[in-house]
Motif scaffolding. Sequence first.
Motif, mmCIF file in Angstrom:
data_model
loop_
_atom_site.group_PDB
_atom_site.id
_atom_site.type_symbol
_atom_site.label_atom_id
_atom_site.label_comp_id
_atom_site.label_asym_id
_atom_site.label_seq_id
_atom_site.Cartn_x
_atom_site.Cartn_y
_atom_site.Cartn_z
ATOM 1 N N ALA A 153 46.390 -33.882 -61.553
ATOM 2 C CA ALA A 153 45.254 -33.905 -62.480
ATOM 3 C C ALA A 153 45.531 -34.808 -63.674
ATOM 4 C CB ALA A 153 44.930 -32.486 -62.947
ATOM 5 N N ALA A 154 46.750 -34.774 -64.166
ATOM 6 C CA ALA A 154 47.126 -35.629 -65.305
ATOM 7 C C ALA A 154 47.068 -37.097 -64.906
ATOM 8 C CB ALA A 154 48.523 -35.256 -65.804
ATOM 9 N N ALA A 155 47.486 -37.406 -63.670
ATOM 10 C CA ALA A 155 47.454 -38.794 -63.195
ATOM 11 C C ALA A 155 46.012 -39.269 -63.032
ATOM 12 C CB ALA A 155 48.213 -38.907 -61.866
ATOM 13 N N VAL A 156 45.151 -38.392 -62.544
ATOM 14 C CA VAL A 156 43.727 -38.746 -62.418
ATOM 15 C C VAL A 156 43.145 -38.985 -63.812
ATOM 16 C CG1 VAL A 156 41.434 -37.871 -61.794
ATOM 17 C CG2 VAL A 156 43.368 -37.559 -60.215
ATOM 18 N N ASP A 157 43.444 -38.070 -64.730
ATOM 19 C CA ASP A 157 42.925 -38.207 -66.099
ATOM 20 C C ASP A 157 43.370 -39.525 -66.733
ATOM 21 O OD1 ASP A 157 41.550 -36.743 -68.458
ATOM 22 O OD2 ASP A 157 43.435 -37.482 -69.304
ATOM 23 N N ALA A 158 44.610 -39.916 -66.471
ATOM 24 C CA ALA A 158 45.145 -41.152 -67.053
ATOM 25 C C ALA A 158 44.516 -42.394 -66.419
ATOM 26 C CB ALA A 158 46.661 -41.185 -66.888
ATOM 27 N N ALA A 159 44.034 -42.250 -65.175
ATOM 28 C CA ALA A 159 43.523 -43.416 -64.432
ATOM 29 C C ALA A 159 42.067 -43.744 -64.762
ATOM 30 C CB ALA A 159 43.669 -43.174 -62.931
ATOM 31 N N ILE A 160 41.365 -42.836 -65.434
ATOM 32 C CA ILE A 160 39.937 -43.059 -65.712
ATOM 33 C C ILE A 160 39.658 -42.916 -67.205
ATOM 34 C CG2 ILE A 160 39.149 -42.376 -63.402
ATOM 35 C CD1 ILE A 160 38.461 -39.620 -64.485
ATOM 36 N N ALA A 161 38.604 -43.611 -67.647
ATOM 37 C CA ALA A 161 38.287 -43.613 -69.077
ATOM 38 C C ALA A 161 37.363 -42.458 -69.466
ATOM 39 C CB ALA A 161 37.631 -44.946 -69.451
#
Length: 264
Positions: free
Chosen positions: A189-197
């Motif tokens: 979830a943290a990686a997804v959050d970091a990948a999108i604005a």
Amino acid sequence: AAKVRTHHLQAAKRAGEKFAMLTAYDQYTAQIFDEAGIEVLLVGDSASNNVLGNETSLPITLDEMIVFSRAVTAGAKRALVVADLPFGSYEQSPEQAIASSVRLMKEGLVHAVKMEGGAYYAPTVRALTQAGIPVMAHIGFTPQAEHVLGGYRVQGRGEFAQTMIDDAVALVDAGAFAVLMEMVPADTAAAVDAAIAVPTVGIGAGNTTTGQVLVWQDMAGLRTGKMAKFVKQYAQMRTILADAAREYGEEVRSGVFPGPEHTF
Ligand code: KIV
Ligand code: NA
């Protein structure tokens, strides 16, 4: 206070702030949660299980979702109200998704829709956004697909984390204003959050998402039975209501109620 809009949620992510989302299915809970400062109300297709008594979210219809949506928007003054596109109301084509979403907005008066599914639905998200319908994407465990996913299981572990990131990026590129993740390991979830604005919303997705969401009957302890690991109960509403009903029943049977003060 000013109405919550999608750009406020996006500003929260940029500022490193968080927001709260709860389901609501009727006017009083919508009013109560709105006045308590909950930023986003979700008319979830979880109404299928949590209001209508179905075993899954699959049976609820668009017409039923519109009834609940209309009640919630009647109660909410400030919150952004998002309604789920129910199973069967969007899968066939972007045209079907637009027609269903227009009904949720025109008859249910909601401000945005939420749709389950990954990159495959990017063209649908693009069509909806172009039509003036804001879309919250829902990835990870998607309850409408439980028969494909094999029940309630954590999604996006290990090698599947990259697929989830790719899904989120495709949906955001297509115009999704937020991405909700259900039952996803915290690191994914943290990686997804970091990948999108755009802001993320989590349910069983750790503590790094911009927002959190819970089903209100779980959060408030109205429901009994097995709770998912991600649920925290903030009240015991079932006990409070059961005590009130029991006392009322006893007072009626013993003749204590109605008293002189309740009598014309
Ligand atoms: O329908 C629902 O309640 C949801 C959850 C993510 C809270 O979609
Ligand atoms: Na849902």
